[in-house]
Design an enzyme around this catalytic site. Structure first.
Site, PDB file in Angstrom:
ATOM      1  N   SER A 151      13.442   6.083  72.769  1.00  0.00           N
ATOM      2  CA  SER A 151      14.102   7.245  73.368  1.00  0.00           C
ATOM      3  C   SER A 151      14.068   8.417  72.403  1.00  0.00           C
ATOM      4  CB  SER A 151      15.557   6.903  73.698  1.00  0.00           C
ATOM      5  OG  SER A 151      16.303   8.053  74.020  1.00  0.00           O
ATOM      6  N   TYR A 170      23.758   4.140  71.407  1.00  0.00           N
ATOM      7  CA  TYR A 170      22.409   4.045  71.978  1.00  0.00           C
ATOM      8  C   TYR A 170      21.374   4.588  70.997  1.00  0.00           C
ATOM      9  CZ  TYR A 170      18.642   4.544  75.414  1.00  0.00           C
ATOM     10  OH  TYR A 170      17.444   4.448  76.091  1.00  0.00           O
TER      11      TYR A 170
END
Length: 239
Positions: A141, A154
């Site tokens: 990501s 995250y």
């Protein structure tokens, strides 16, 4: 089996589901791993309709390391090798200030996004070595490298993943295995909507869009290694 054998984690929905379909259409026999047996059965129906061939379905929670090890043993017995791995499964965790994240949620985010991928490498690396051209692609990501407020757990899990996969790529440099990261960017998925509920969904690419390049990166012909592949950059190149 004369077709390439590719394993997809998180195959029940979103990018994982689209990836499984694309890989099947490209001629791979796909092993679909996810927690939801019902969703996997639906995916298998789609794959059979599109290709005439069934997939192999594995209902599995990747946090169960012993089950991951058993999966590798079953693949060895049935296929004798693994040609491609698309490690896509992930959880969002808590979006908010770090001090509001519970220890349980933080641990789950690290377990699924980072530790489970280590267990997966540990289990299937010997199978990738048994392929003439083993390929592995791990989903990352943008927040792993561009840090943003409220994305702490995250981002930490994906930053750890990128560091680990960079090491794995270096370890496999002199083998037939090729290892890369794949950053799909913001995509029209349930996870993205949970994180950004007010976002205009029509502006985002669909899971089908971001899955289209994946068969190439898991093919025997692809020799990219140790790269961070960005769907956005690929899409710009095609524009």
């Amino acid at each position: 089996m004369d077709r390439r054998i590719a394993l997809v984690t998180g195959a029940s929905r979103g990018i994982g589901r689209a990836a499984a379909l694309e890989l099947a259409k490209a001629g791979n026999h796909v092993i679909c791993v996810a927690r939801s047996e019902k969703a996997l059965t639906s995916l298998d129906d789609e794959i059979k309709t599109a290709t005439g061939h069934p997939a192999t379905l594995v209902p599995l929670d990747l946090r169960d390391g012993a089950a991951v090890d058993r999966l590798a043993g079953a693949l060895l017995e049935r296929f004798g090798r693994l040609d491609g791995l698309f490690a896509n499964a992930g959880v969002l965790g808590t979006i908010g200030p770090l001090e509001t994240c519970s220890p349980q949620t933080f641990a789950e985010t690290i377990d699924v996004n980072l530790t489970a991928n280590w267990r997966l490498i540990r289990a299937v690396h010997p199978l990738l070595r048994m392929s003439e051209a083993g390929r592995a692609l791990f989903v990352t990501s943008g927040v792993a490298v561009r840090h943003r407020a409220f994305w702490g757990p995250y981002a930490a899990s994906k930053a750890g993943l990128e560091a680990m996969i960079g090491c794995y790529a270096d370890e496999t440099e002199n083998t037939p295995i090729r290892v890369n990261l794949y950053d799909p960017g913001a995509t029209r998925t349930e996870m993205r909507f949970k994180a950004m509920p007010g976002e205009d969904r029509s502006l985002l690419p669909s899971p089908d869009d971001v899955a289209k390049p994946l068969p190439w990166y898991l093919s025997a012909e692809c020799d990219a290694h140790g790269e961070r592949i960005s769907y956005r950059e690929l899409a710009k190149g095609e524009a």
